[in-house]
Write a protein that holds these residues in place. Structure first.
Motif, PDB file in Angstrom:
ATOM      1  N   PRO A 195     -62.770  -1.758   9.501  1.00  0.00           N
ATOM      2  CA  PRO A 195     -62.504  -3.149   9.128  1.00  0.00           C
ATOM      3  C   PRO A 195     -62.326  -3.290   7.619  1.00  0.00           C
ATOM      4  O   PRO A 195     -62.486  -2.326   6.857  1.00  0.00           O
ATOM      5  N   GLU A 196     -62.019  -4.498   7.185  1.00  0.00           N
ATOM      6  CA  GLU A 196     -61.801  -4.759   5.758  1.00  0.00           C
ATOM      7  C   GLU A 196     -63.046  -4.437   4.932  1.00  0.00           C
ATOM      8  O   GLU A 196     -62.937  -3.982   3.795  1.00  0.00           O
ATOM      9  N   GLY A 197     -64.225  -4.640   5.510  1.00  0.00           N
ATOM     10  CA  GLY A 197     -65.459  -4.339   4.787  1.00  0.00           C
ATOM     11  C   GLY A 197     -65.917  -2.904   4.925  1.00  0.00           C
ATOM     12  O   GLY A 197     -66.954  -2.517   4.373  1.00  0.00           O
ATOM     13  N   GLY A 198     -65.155  -2.091   5.659  1.00  0.00           N
ATOM     14  CA  GLY A 198     -65.518  -0.697   5.860  1.00  0.00           C
ATOM     15  C   GLY A 198     -66.541  -0.506   6.971  1.00  0.00           C
ATOM     16  O   GLY A 198     -67.172  -1.456   7.435  1.00  0.00           O
ATOM     17  N   LEU A 199     -66.696   0.722   7.397  1.00  0.00           N
ATOM     18  CA  LEU A 199     -67.714   1.052   8.387  1.00  0.00           C
ATOM     19  C   LEU A 199     -69.092   1.090   7.723  1.00  0.00           C
ATOM     20  O   LEU A 199     -69.212   1.412   6.545  1.00  0.00           O
ATOM     21  N   THR A 200     -70.125   0.769   8.492  1.00  0.00           N
ATOM     22  CA  THR A 200     -71.485   0.871   7.974  1.00  0.00           C
ATOM     23  C   THR A 200     -71.896   2.341   7.922  1.00  0.00           C
ATOM     24  O   THR A 200     -71.255   3.209   8.529  1.00  0.00           O
ATOM     25  N   GLU A 201     -72.977   2.628   7.199  1.00  0.00           N
ATOM     26  CA  GLU A 201     -73.464   4.004   7.124  1.00  0.00           C
ATOM     27  C   GLU A 201     -73.826   4.539   8.506  1.00  0.00           C
ATOM     28  O   GLU A 201     -73.577   5.708   8.811  1.00  0.00           O
ATOM     29  N   ALA A 202     -74.391   3.669   9.359  1.00  0.00           N
ATOM     30  CA  ALA A 202     -74.739   4.109  10.718  1.00  0.00           C
ATOM     31  C   ALA A 202     -73.486   4.448  11.514  1.00  0.00           C
ATOM     32  O   ALA A 202     -73.462   5.422  12.284  1.00  0.00           O
TER      33      ALA A 202
END
Length: 243
Positions: A195-202
């Motif tokens: 997504p626009e905010g990027g993937l989370t670390e998890a």
């Protein structure tokens, strides 16, 4: 000379008189204002094309006379399955349209933790139908004769867990190498775009556990709709049919 291309969802019989569907009627008669005797090209997703001539235009129907069907393969040697986390507004439509033009074979819209799109189930189902029509229109425009599939929306982790037959790629700025350094031994490629905010670390950890290879496109940070098209183009130039 430009030839009008029309997709028909049912098998097209060669050397026959057939009535086209309502979508074709509206486009040919009401939008393009074509007349009896003019020529079009029909395709039904079977990788063939069928020349046809408009023989009758009635108040609510359109009859054409078809000629012989011929195979016309414009598919890439790469089988690219795009997993695209939902983006807002027209960005998702743009990504689907252009990725189809670039040769993607299937697209799965994905839900992730930072996905900015919040729709109920009914609206999401309608979106998938709308995106499939966009894929169809893109094929009419670009000359492809097989319509890529827009799959039902999935959760990111479910999609990542069911790609056993694919070389799995995802974009990340910390990656050590780009597409040019890939050793491609599998023509089935699953490309994950976050997504626009990027993937989370998890989520990043989860993709690593599912053996996704992180690749880098360059030194600049690209928007989600730019990333997908840039990566597909690079893959087609290096391993597919662009060049």
């Amino acid at each position: 000379m430009f030839m009008v291309r029309i997709f028909q969802p049912t098998p097209i019989l060669p050397n026959s008189a057939i009535e086209l569907d309502d979508n074709a009627f509206n486009h040919i008669v009401r939008v393009l204002r074509m007349k009896q005797g003019e020529s079009i090209t029909l395709f039904d997703g079977s990788n063939t094309v069928t020349p046809a001539t408009i023989s009758q235009i009635n108040k609510k129907s359109l009859i054409v006379e078809t000629a012989n069907s011929v195979v016309e393969n414009r598919e890439s040697s790469l089988n690219i399955h795009l997993g695209q986390v939902l983006s807002r507004g027209e960005k998702m439509e743009f990504t689907i349209q252009k990725s189809v033009e670039l040769g993607v074979n299937s697209i799965t819209p994905l839900l992730s933790e930072r996905c900015g799109v919040k729709l109920d189930t009914d609206r999401l189902d309608k979106k998938v139908q709308q995106w499939q029509k966009i894929a169809q229109s893109a094929c009419e425009q670009c000359g492809r004769n097989i319509i890529p599939t827009i799959n039902p929306i999935e959760k990111l982790d479910d999609w990542c867990a069911n790609l056993d037959d694919y070389l799995k790629l995802t974009l990340h700025p910390r990656a050590k190498h780009g597409i040019n350094q890939l050793n491609l031994s599998n023509s089935n490629i699953a490309l994950l775009i976050g997504p626009e905010g990027g993937l989370t670390e998890a989520e990043i950890t989860m993709t690593i556990q599912h053996q996704f290879i992180e690749i880098l496109l360059g030194p600049r940070v690209l928007r989600t709709e730019t990333v997908a098209l840039s990566a597909i183009t690079a893959l087609q130039v290096k391993f597919g049919d662009l060049g």
